[in-house]
Enzyme design. Structure first.
Site, PDB file in Angstrom:
ATOM      1  N   GLU A   1      -5.247  -8.636   0.840  1.00  0.00           N
ATOM      2  CA  GLU A   1      -5.884  -8.262   2.107  1.00  0.00           C
ATOM      3  C   GLU A   1      -7.368  -8.010   1.867  1.00  0.00           C
ATOM      4  OE1 GLU A   1      -4.212  -4.967   4.315  1.00  0.00           O
ATOM      5  OE2 GLU A   1      -2.171  -5.685   4.009  1.00  0.00           O
TER       6      GLU A   1
ATOM      7  N   GLU B   1       0.790  -1.228   0.000  1.00  0.00           N
ATOM      8  CA  GLU B   1       0.000   0.000   0.000  1.00  0.00           C
ATOM      9  C   GLU B   1       0.825   1.283   0.000  1.00  0.00           C
ATOM     10  OE1 GLU B   1      -2.795  -0.248   3.225  1.00  0.00           O
ATOM     11  OE2 GLU B   1      -3.717  -2.068   2.450  1.00  0.00           O
TER      12      GLU B   1
HETATM   13  O1  IFM Z   1      -4.069  -3.069   9.242  1.00  0.00           O
HETATM   14  C1  IFM Z   1      -4.027  -2.581   7.949  1.00  0.00           C
HETATM   15  C2  IFM Z   1      -2.847  -3.161   7.193  1.00  0.00           C
HETATM   16  O2  IFM Z   1      -1.662  -2.919   7.850  1.00  0.00           O
HETATM   17  C3  IFM Z   1      -2.780  -2.547   5.823  1.00  0.00           C
HETATM   18  N1  IFM Z   1      -4.023  -2.665   5.132  1.00  0.00           N
HETATM   19  C4  IFM Z   1      -5.208  -2.254   5.826  1.00  0.00           C
HETATM   20  C5  IFM Z   1      -5.270  -2.914   7.179  1.00  0.00           C
HETATM   21  C6  IFM Z   1      -6.531  -2.457   7.920  1.00  0.00           C
HETATM   22  O3  IFM Z   1      -6.505  -1.095   8.122  1.00  0.00           O
END
Ligand code: IFM
Length: 593
Positions: free
Chosen positions: A360, A168
């Site tokens: 994710e 990200e």
């Molecule tokens: O916890 C975070 C993760 O570190 C990165 N993506 C989003 C998740 C939830 O906010």
């Protein structure tokens, strides 16, 4: 990949993810250097209730127990990140052997439990020393990252095949250099923000090159950006076009888009629209930078937590739809949009023509241990059902999705929100570090064991679930058609108003309920009348009519024949059936009386 159209393909990867700072703890043990997060959490007014990751889930000391839980759930893969300052305490130069040793042991433990390690190289915990040297603003940062990558790959690639470069960049650059919500806590001019972003893209490209050069086995490499996903509010061509346009757009001053980040990585240039929209804020770059950035990657990782619904405005441009009051939101107040797991993979694979891995996806809610000692996180179970049905739909339509990693394996430190949020399949009691598999963890266990087949039961209900009263009415009519009842008495049995029942029945079946009952009675009567020697009174009785006159009237209306005519016609046809029309009398309406 086989059987793309029946659901999840063979070999589909079912995993869960975490990141180093969020779970490891042991922030200064065994030679680890401080990360920007260690320093940021020391400062006042940065993190909810001054929480920090010094202990977190104590995974550094408890990883063997955690891996055993992963195996119990049945994870095929575990995505974790490497803490850069655990390996290189000052960011460059001296390597910390104990730090490497930790990941060595973790990888071995995973493999010994049949779990494939997926390593993320950067999930936000930059060595603090490198922040003193400008962090991602420093043009040398891509080179620092390449050197660090080389150390990790040298050590782990004999056992690790799957690599993710950055997690990200939109987030760690946006929140770290633009809004100061994350470390290093800067609020820079947009041009500097984009310059730092450009360095992360170079870092990605360098890392891919290093992995390909040094890996001891053929690597599988991707990255995990976090661009916004837009979903059409209706399946109309106009709304789909609007969603596609929004997913491809670059908006002024904002970083949460897909193409500014994805186009350089996949196509080797910034999108024209981005250069136009960002104008003089666009970063300085050499054309040759893109030769570094554009490296072949094997999959496009998608981190998807929400989706924005859009429709086409009068000029065809996307307009965000209002959220209906009461729509489910996560603790973050993120809009739960299951179709983002359909549209995200579909639109991104259409753009970049790469296999997709959901790296994710998850939801934070206020989980707690119930009196029975379990964690009943039904919201997360529903979230999983809805999102994975949407993903399954994308796959069945031919979108090449290779895997799904739930965020997160266990509850953890949620950055500026501290421990307020719980995202895990496993509950962590931060007082005593006890782990409890939540209902969602057990649900995921069944899903993995059946390679997604266990979703089937929700699919049939989900397709067009018959309302309860309709289902019960159909059952009742079939079982009791010989009884005298009508819509009113049926509604009374089901404890509802006759008008409501009729309306729901018509909505769902398209048929008027009293006509349906009449039709079923006549079907039954015809069956009785077909029996040799059957009396008309028997047909009346066994089809639930209260009197013969009424029965005859209805029978004639629906079949075009009196009961006697029907009986005679049926019998004569049985005695000498006309060629080729043996079943004609089965449809009395096609026979003139
Ligand atoms: O916890 C975070 C993760 O570190 C990165 N993506 C989003 C998740 C939830 O906010």
């Amino acid at each position: 990949m086989s059987d793309m159209h029946s659901g999840f393909p063979d070999g589909f990867i079912w995993g869960a993810a975490t990141s180093s700072y969020q779970i490891e703890g042991a922030w200064d043990e065994d030679g680890k250097g401080p990360s920007i997060w260690d320093r940021f959490t020391d400062r006042e007014n940065t993190i909810w209730r001054r929480h920090h990751g010094r202990v977190a889930c104590d995974h550094y000391h408890r990883f063997r127990q955690d891996v055993a839980i992963m195996q119990q759930i049945g994870l095929g893969a575990y995505r974790f990140s490497i803490s850069w300052p655990r390996i290189l305490p000052e960011g460059t130069g001296k390597v910390n052997k104990a730090g490497l040793g930790f990941y060595d042991a973790l990888v071995d433990e995973l493999l010994a439990h049949g779990i494939e390690p997926w390593v993320t190289l950067y999930h936000w915990d930059m060595p603090n020393e490198l922040f003193y040297r400008g962090g991602w603003l420093n043009p040398s940062s891509p080179k620092w990252f390449a050197d660090y990558t080389a150390v990790v790959v040298e050590r782990l690639s004999d056992r690790v095949k799957h690599w993710i470069t950055l997690n990200e960049p939109q987030c760690f650059i946006g929140l770290g250099y633009q809004t100061a919500e994350h470390p290093p806590g800067l609020q820079l001019d947009f041009s500097d923000v984009l310059q730092a972003g450009h360095h992360t893209l170079l870092a990605h490209g360098h890392a891919v090159t290093v992995i390909r050069e040094k890996a001891k086995q053929k690597p599988n490499i991707g990255w995990s950006p976090a661009g916004s996903i837009y979903c059409p509010t209706s399946p109309s061509l106009e709304d789909v076009k609007a969603a596609r346009q929004a997913t491809q757009a670059v908006y002024p001053k904002g970083l949460w888009n897909n193409r500014w980040w994805g186009d350089p990585v996949v196509f080797g240039h910034y999108p024209e629209e981005g250069l136009r929209v960002y104008g003089s804020n666009a970063p300085r770059f050499k054309d040759s930078d893109f030769e570094t950035i554009k490296q072949p990657i094997d999959f496009y990782g998608c981190n998807i937590f929400q989706g924005v619904s859009v429709y086409a405005g009068p000029d065809g441009n996307p307009v965000p739809a209002e959220l209906a009051p009461g729509k489910p939101l996560s603790l973050y107040e993120w809009n739960q949009a299951p179709d983002s797991l359909y549209w995200g993979p579909r639109l991104l694979s259409e753009m970049y023509k790469l296999p997709i891995v959901i790296t994710e996806n998850g939801v934070s809610i206020g989980d707690q241990i119930s009196h029975d000692g379990r964690v009943h996180d039904s919201v997360r179970v529903d979230f999983l059902i809805d999102h994975l049905l949407a993903l399954k739909k994308a796959i069945s339509e031919g979108v090449d999705v290779r895997g799904y990693f739930h965020w997160s394996f266990m509850d953890n430190f949620e950055w500026q929100e501290g421990y307020k949020h719980r995202f895990g399949l496993v509950y962590v009691d931060y007082e005593n570090q006890e782990r409890t598999i939540k209902d969602s963890g057990f649900w995921y266990q069944e899903l993995i064991a059946t390679n997604g087949e266990s979703l089937q039961k929700y699919l049939s209900q989900d397709a067009n679930p018959p309302p309860y009263v309709v289902k019960e009415s159909l059952k009742y009519i079939e079982a009791n058609i010989h009884e005298v009842f009508n819509v009113k008495s049926l509604a009374a049995k089901l404890n509802c108003h006759p008008d409501f029942l009729s309306r729901r029945f018509k909505q769902y079946t398209g048929t008027d309920l009293s006509s349906y009952i009449r039709q079923m009675r006549i079907e039954r009567a015809r069956d009785v009348l077909k029996r040799p020697g059957a009396l008309i009174d028997e047909a009346v009785e066994q089809s639930g009519f209260s009197d013969r006159i009424h029965f005859t009237k209805v029978f004639r209306k629906l079949t075009g024949l009196t009961p006697g005519q029907f009986q005679r016609q049926f019998q004569s046809m049985m005695e000498s059936p006309p060629d080729g029309v043996g079943l004609k009398a089965e449809n009395p309406r096609s026979t003139s009386s």
